[in-house]
Enzyme design. Structure first.
Site, mmCIF file in Angstrom:
data_model
loop_
_atom_site.group_PDB
_atom_site.id
_atom_site.type_symbol
_atom_site.label_atom_id
_atom_site.label_comp_id
_atom_site.label_asym_id
_atom_site.label_seq_id
_atom_site.Cartn_x
_atom_site.Cartn_y
_atom_site.Cartn_z
ATOM 1 N N GLU A 283 0.824 -1.210 0.000
ATOM 2 C CA GLU A 283 0.000 0.000 0.000
ATOM 3 C C GLU A 283 0.863 1.267 0.000
ATOM 4 O O GLU A 283 0.455 2.310 -0.489
ATOM 5 C CB GLU A 283 -0.936 -0.022 1.224
ATOM 6 C CG GLU A 283 -2.157 0.857 1.048
ATOM 7 C CD GLU A 283 -3.259 0.561 2.057
ATOM 8 O OE1 GLU A 283 -3.800 -0.551 2.048
ATOM 9 O OE2 GLU A 283 -3.574 1.444 2.859
ATOM 10 N N HIS A 312 7.462 -26.807 0.153
ATOM 11 C CA HIS A 312 6.725 -27.839 -0.572
ATOM 12 C C HIS A 312 5.584 -27.243 -1.376
ATOM 13 O O HIS A 312 4.655 -27.937 -1.760
ATOM 14 C CB HIS A 312 6.201 -28.873 0.427
ATOM 15 C CG HIS A 312 7.319 -29.474 1.228
ATOM 16 N ND1 HIS A 312 8.004 -30.594 0.826
ATOM 17 C CD2 HIS A 312 7.916 -29.052 2.369
ATOM 18 C CE1 HIS A 312 8.954 -30.858 1.714
ATOM 19 N NE2 HIS A 312 8.926 -29.931 2.655
ATOM 20 N N LYS A 426 -13.475 2.298 -2.353
ATOM 21 C CA LYS A 426 -14.297 2.688 -1.192
ATOM 22 C C LYS A 426 -15.537 3.453 -1.676
ATOM 23 O O LYS A 426 -16.639 3.222 -1.206
ATOM 24 C CB LYS A 426 -13.504 3.589 -0.246
ATOM 25 C CG LYS A 426 -12.501 2.855 0.629
ATOM 26 C CD LYS A 426 -11.943 3.811 1.689
ATOM 27 C CE LYS A 426 -10.907 3.125 2.557
ATOM 28 N NZ LYS A 426 -10.262 4.010 3.514
HETATM 29 O O1 PA5 Z 1 -2.766 1.894 6.004
HETATM 30 C C1 PA5 Z 1 -3.835 2.434 5.838
HETATM 31 O O2 PA5 Z 1 -3.974 3.672 5.853
HETATM 32 C C2 PA5 Z 1 -5.089 1.623 5.613
HETATM 33 O O3 PA5 Z 1 -4.808 0.272 5.471
HETATM 34 C C3 PA5 Z 1 -6.040 1.805 6.777
HETATM 35 O O4 PA5 Z 1 -5.436 1.371 7.954
HETATM 36 C C4 PA5 Z 1 -7.355 1.045 6.560
HETATM 37 O O5 PA5 Z 1 -7.951 1.438 5.349
HETATM 38 C C5 PA5 Z 1 -8.305 1.293 7.703
HETATM 39 O O6 PA5 Z 1 -8.511 2.673 7.842
HETATM 40 P P1 PA5 Z 1 -9.111 3.289 9.159
HETATM 41 O O7 PA5 Z 1 -8.152 3.042 10.262
HETATM 42 O O8 PA5 Z 1 -9.281 4.745 8.864
HETATM 43 O O9 PA5 Z 1 -10.408 2.596 9.407
#
Ligand code: PA5
Length: 459
Positions: A283, A312, A426
């Site tokens: 990410e 394996h 989203k």
């Molecule tokens: O790393 C990130 O920003 C995302 O993976 C968030 O942690 C995830 O989308 C959850 O977001 P939030 O903590 O606002 O619910």
């Protein structure tokens, strides 16, 4: 102690597919700039993860709340997803043992998804009067977490009446978002995620610390391991800084076609660390645009694997498939428990070499054998070896990977701290679920999901 060995990525060790020391030297102007820009952002307070280890009052606040609550509940359910969930889950699996929930209290459950079957099974099994729900969302608005929370709240209000409030802790932004507002309005216990820390860099905030403290882990040791590592991963010299060297070999590897970064711990306990790393690397680094708005489509695909199990399953591909991977093997010198294989069937050739040997000897030999065979096939291989698995080591690992990811982002000239690519999905979800203001996206969804004649088959 943690040792990092990058020799298995070099030309001297793996031959033509490797990286030359000069390749790293040539990067010097880029690494210098990357280091300076990270440290500048740090000084200006925009990159906070390095300094979480010194945030005044946080450990005390977390410990106080954990000790107030831990004896009142037999079950803790963590509601959250992504960066709000993978860190605490990784700490729990690494340090509490696979069967903690069968033998000890409080039991910990991480939803980390909205699978209706899993959720039904969990809620059917819980005794709500004995359950604490820890709701973790930086933004407060994530659909998955919101729906988990609403589900829990519905059940709790029915079963517990007004006392439901005592069964909730929110971990969220200190000032913004719906959870923060509700915490104030409903008088619900809460802890803060510093605004400057994004979800996947938040494991060393109350996001990771509170669940750890609830199940009796030493969060001071976690932070002290992270701090020691922090002092190392803020050094400018690449050859003294394991995080920078990790990023450099990944950066140079990617230039040679290594588009995949495998993290393969030889430890079940560390498998969720590989899962956490998978999110952090993906990410943070998978980006379309560079910081100067050029289209770059950059990022390596992180893959988690488990030694020896995946020998394996995956190693055939790693050794003989395309030259598109860097394989990071993680080993443990001292496992926290061990088994000596009994001297049974010692007269049978196929078994005798195993008799009276320890299982740890075998898994360590398998890790070495895998590394040697990968290197033999000219595959870029790094080795991260941990003395043992404990709070300190884990804190150090989190800091190491976070610093490596941030530095890699600077080498790639992208912003490792945002995630614009997640937003459209989203918004499409909001649209499909009828959230106000998102109906205009329906056409785009339908058009993307159109089926063509001849290209779909039903049986
Ligand atoms: O790393 C990130 O920003 C995302 O993976 C968030 O942690 C995830 O989308 C959850 O977001 P939030 O903590 O606002 O619910």
């Amino acid at each position: 102690m943690i040792r990092f060995d990058f020799s298995g990525t070099t030309k001297e060790v793996i031959g033509v597919n490797g990286i030359a020391r000069e390749d790293i030297d040539i990067l010097a102007p880029l690494t210098k700039k990357a280091h300076e820009s990270l440290m500048k952002a740090r000084t200006e307070g925009n990159v906070l993860f390095y300094d979480l280890v010194e945030m005044p009052g946080v450990l005390e606040e977390v410990e106080a709340m954990a000790s107030e609550l831990s004896s009142s509940f037999t079950d803790v359910v963590h509601l959250g997803i992504g960066g709000s969930s993978l860190g605490p889950k990784a700490i729990f699996s690494a340090l509490k043992g696979p069967f903690h929930n069968h033998t000890s209290s409080p039991r910990m459950f991480f939803l980390d998804n909205i699978d209706p079957e899993y959720m039904t099974s969990l809620f059917d099994m819980l005794s709500l009067k004995d359950t604490l729900f820890v709701v973790v969302s930086k933004s407060g608005a994530t659909a998955e977490t919101a729906s988990q929370f609403m589900t829990a709240l519905g059940f709790m209000r029915d079963m517990l009446g007004e006392t439901y409030k005592n069964h909730l802790v929110f971990i969220t932004d200190p000032n913004k978002g719906i959870l923060r507002r509700l915490a104030g309005e409903l008088n619900i216990r809460s802890l803060a995620i510093p605004p400057e820390v994004g979800g996947r860099f938040s494991v060393l905030t109350p996001v990771g610390l509170f669940p750890a403290a609830l199940c009796g882990l030493d969060i001071n040791a976690l932070m002290s391991g992270a701090k020691k590592m922090r002092d190392r991963v803020t050094k400018g010299n690449v050859f003294e800084n394991p995080a920078y060297l990790f990023s450099c070999v990944h950066f140079l590897g990617s230039k040679k076609g290594a588009n995949i970064s495998v993290l393969m711990p030889y430890s079940n306990a560390l498998y969720d660390i590989a899962d956490w790393y998978r999110q952090l690397w993906a990410e943070s680094l998978g980006k379309r645009y560079s910081i100067d708005s050029k289209e770059v489509f950059t990022g390596q695909t992180p893959v988690k694997a488990l030694g020896a199990t995946d020998q394996h399953s995956q190693v055939q591909l790693y050794r003989e498939g395309p030259f598109d991977k860097i394989i990071n093997i993680m080993t443990v010198d001292r496992y926290r428990s061990d088994i000596t294989i009994p001297d049974v069937l010692g007269d049978i050739d196929e078994f005798s070499y195993l008799a009276s040997r320890r299982i740890s000897e075998l898994i360590k030999a398998e890790a070495r054998a895998t590394m040697a065979s990968l290197i033999d096939a000219g595959r870029m291989t790094t080795h991260i070896s941990l003395d043992t698995i404990d709070e300190e080591t884990l804190g150090a690992l989190f800091m190491f990977f976070e610093a490596a990811t941030a530095f890699m982002g600077c080498l790639l000239k992208i912003n490792p701290f945002d995630q614009p690519g997640v937003e459209l999905g989203k918004h499409f979800t909001f649209s499909l679920m009828g959230r106000q203001g998102f109906s205009g996206l329906r056409k785009g969804i339908d058009s993307n999901l159109r089926t063509l004649p001849g290209m779909n088959i039903e049986i």
